[in-house]
Design an enzyme around this catalytic site. Structure first.
Site, short mmCIF file in Angstrom:
data_model
loop_
_atom_site.label_atom_id
_atom_site.label_comp_id
_atom_site.label_asym_id
_atom_site.label_seq_id
_atom_site.Cartn_x
_atom_site.Cartn_y
_atom_site.Cartn_z
N SER A 134 15.05 10.42 -31.75
CA SER A 134 14.88 8.97 -31.54
C SER A 134 14.90 8.62 -30.06
O SER A 134 14.68 7.47 -29.69
CB SER A 134 15.96 8.18 -32.29
N THR A 194 -4.40 -34.95 -41.15
CA THR A 194 -3.88 -34.28 -42.34
C THR A 194 -5.12 -33.66 -42.98
O THR A 194 -6.22 -34.23 -42.88
CB THR A 194 -3.21 -35.26 -43.33
N HIS A 195 -4.97 -32.50 -43.57
CA HIS A 195 -6.12 -31.75 -44.11
C HIS A 195 -7.17 -31.47 -43.02
O HIS A 195 -8.34 -31.31 -43.33
CB HIS A 195 -6.78 -32.49 -45.27
N SER A 255 -16.81 -13.51 -21.43
CA SER A 255 -17.46 -12.59 -22.35
C SER A 255 -18.33 -11.65 -21.53
O SER A 255 -18.90 -12.04 -20.52
CB SER A 255 -18.33 -13.40 -23.32
N LYS A 288 -19.24 -18.18 -21.45
CA LYS A 288 -18.06 -18.24 -22.30
C LYS A 288 -16.76 -18.35 -21.51
O LYS A 288 -16.62 -17.87 -20.40
CB LYS A 288 -17.96 -16.99 -23.20
N ASN A 323 -13.00 -18.03 -23.07
CA ASN A 323 -12.33 -17.79 -24.34
C ASN A 323 -10.81 -17.95 -24.24
O ASN A 323 -10.22 -17.57 -23.23
CB ASN A 323 -12.66 -16.39 -24.86
N GLU A 335 -5.16 -16.69 -28.83
CA GLU A 335 -5.51 -15.89 -30.01
C GLU A 335 -4.54 -14.72 -30.18
O GLU A 335 -4.18 -14.35 -31.30
CB GLU A 335 -6.94 -15.36 -29.88
N LYS A 382 15.30 0.55 -35.05
CA LYS A 382 15.11 0.08 -33.68
C LYS A 382 13.67 -0.26 -33.28
O LYS A 382 13.45 -1.33 -32.68
CB LYS A 382 15.75 1.09 -32.71
#
Ligand code: ARG
Length: 456
Positions: A20, A152-153, A274, A280, A282, A287, A322
């Site tokens: 370990s 909402t939704h 990108s 782009k 990003n 993310e 661990k």
């Protein structure tokens, strides 16, 4: 270390599966601290001589300096951090080193080290979360009046203030910190002196080692002390809950940064490009925070499954406790720092937010509330009338606040008065003054309270 009863050493694969040290070397400081406290207690109780203790203390201090300068050597034949350090101690100070393990086992040793490590980890996470809260409060302060759509939704529901939205995450972080504090409190009991599982016949002083290591006291049952990992699991559930909160904010940032929303602009330092699409920009960090939440949750699940079928007391499966804790700690620390940086530096496109907040007849509830308040309608009836008004607006392609009192009277003839409700988004948020509501005056109070909490 344990070769006395064997004729031959372990095979290569056996060594590899058993070792370990590649990961538990992260416990080196706690392991040295635990050994120092143990040696001091052994000498105080007359179990080893004070000369032996002096040699052990000096040797351990020297090893501390070595590890600090050069790292911990990874010798698989020595299995773990406990044996690596004890072997080095033997090389440095000779025979007294062999007395250090009196009245101790690696079972209580590792349980002690790990509790100490998690305690430090919680302290660091708490500081990170506090910085995250400060960033939220600072941005909420700037935007206590800025209007954005509340959803909402994921449909525009009612206008809210951006400050209110940000402060929602402040509250989540506050509960996360309090969960970690509970965990730190419960784990702060010392397993040291439980020895292998049954305690020891030597006249040890467990209260003394507990105190030396900053524990509140010794654990009450030696079998429990060496065999439970609930403190690590509790840490992982706290980490998972925190990661889930961060992940929801990350998800919102990802949505908000996308062109159809256009609510935020991530600064260059928090964006990536990108390799094929030159335009782009990003939100990779957000993310990854969202992605890391999955891995942190996986760590929690992993240790739960490891523990669920183990009989008392120690089993080697528990060596696998661990890596998930280390991984969750590393990922969570990075996620907290990344979200703190993004919250602190993002540009909120408040004009766009306001524009969307006014769409979708978002103040329809305000009209219904007005009918109840000023004209004595029951809320259900007011809801129905307002629904007809929305339908009429939709047919005529106008917004709610373009409605006239004649339009209203045409739908609900009982309405004689010429007064009109304030159906602007500003009027809507300003009116929501109930405790915990989105009105700027309430949000400013919440912010003032939060600032005091952070200072305390
Ligand atoms: N490396 C071991 C672990 O982390 C230490 C305890 C070993 N105990 C034993 N009886 N083999 O669990």
């Amino acid at each position: 270390m344990w070769g006395g009863r064997f004729g031959a050493g372990p095979g290569d694969i056996m060594r590899e599966i058993n070792a370990s040290i590649p990961f538990d070397k992260r416990l080196w400081q706690e392991d040295i601290a635990g050994s120092k406290a143990h040696a001091q207690m052994l000498a105080a109780q007359g179990i080893i001589s004070s000369d032996d203790e002096t040699a052990i203390q000096q040797g351990l201090s020297a090893i501390h300096a070595e590890y600090e300068a050069d790292g911990v050597p990874e010798d698989w034949t020595l299995e773990d951090i406990h044996m690596v350090t004890e072997t080095r101690l033997r090389a440095l100070v000779g025979e007294p080193a062999a007395r250090l393990h009196t009245a101790r086992s690696r079972n209580d040793q590792v349980a002690t080290d790990f509790r100490l490590w998690v305690r430090v980890a919680i302290g660091r996470i708490d500081s990170g979360l506090k910085a995250f809260q400060s960033a939220l409060v600072a941005r909420a302060d700037e935007h206590a009046d800025s209007i954005m759509p509340g959803f909402t939704h994921l449909q525009v529901a009612q206008p809210v203030t951006l400050g209110h939205h940000l402060m929602a995450y402040y509250e989540m972080a506050k509960r996360d910190r309090s969960r970690f504090a509970d965990c730190a409190h419960r784990l702060n009991q010392s397993p040291l002196g439980a020895a292998a599982l049954a305690g020891t016949s030597f006249p040890i002083d467990r209260a003394a080692t507990a105190q030396a290591l900053g524990f509140d006291g010794p654990m009450g049952n030696s079998l429990d002390a060496v065999s439970d990992r609930d403190f690590a699991l509790e840490f992982l559930t706290c980490a998972t809950q925190t990661a889930l909160h961060l992940s929801r904010l990350a998800e919102e940032m990802i949505l908000w940064a996308s062109q159809p929303f256009g609510f935020i602009l991530l600064p260059d330092a928090w964006s990536t490009g990108s390799s094929i699409m030159p335009q782009k920009r990003n939100p990779d960090a957000a993310e990854l925070v969202r992605g890391h939440a999955g891995r942190i949750m996986g760590s929690m699940t992993s240790l739960m499954v490891t523990m669920k079928g183990l009989p008392l007391a120690y089993s080697k499966d528990m060596q696998d406790d661990k890596p998930p804790v280390f991984e969750a700690y590393d990922l969570l620390s990075l996620s907290i720092a990344a979200m703190t940086g993004m919250v602190g530096n993002v540009t909120f496109q408040t004009a766009r937010m306001r524009e969307v907040a006014a769409s979708g007849f978002s103040t329809a509830t305000d009209l219904a509330d007005w009918l109840v308040r000023e004209h004595g309608l029951a809320f259900r009836d007011a809801h129905h009338v307002t629904g007809s008004v929305v339908k009429a607006c939709e047919e005529r392609g106008i917004t709610l606040d373009a409605i006239t009192s004649n339009d209203l009277a045409a739908i609900y003839p009982q309405l004689q008065e010429s007064d009109l409700p304030d159906l602007s988004v500003e009027g809507s948020v300003a009116s929501r003054t109930s405790a915990g509501g989105t009105a700027p005056v309430r949000v400013r109070e919440e912010i003032a309270f939060a600032k005091k909490e952070l200072e305390a």
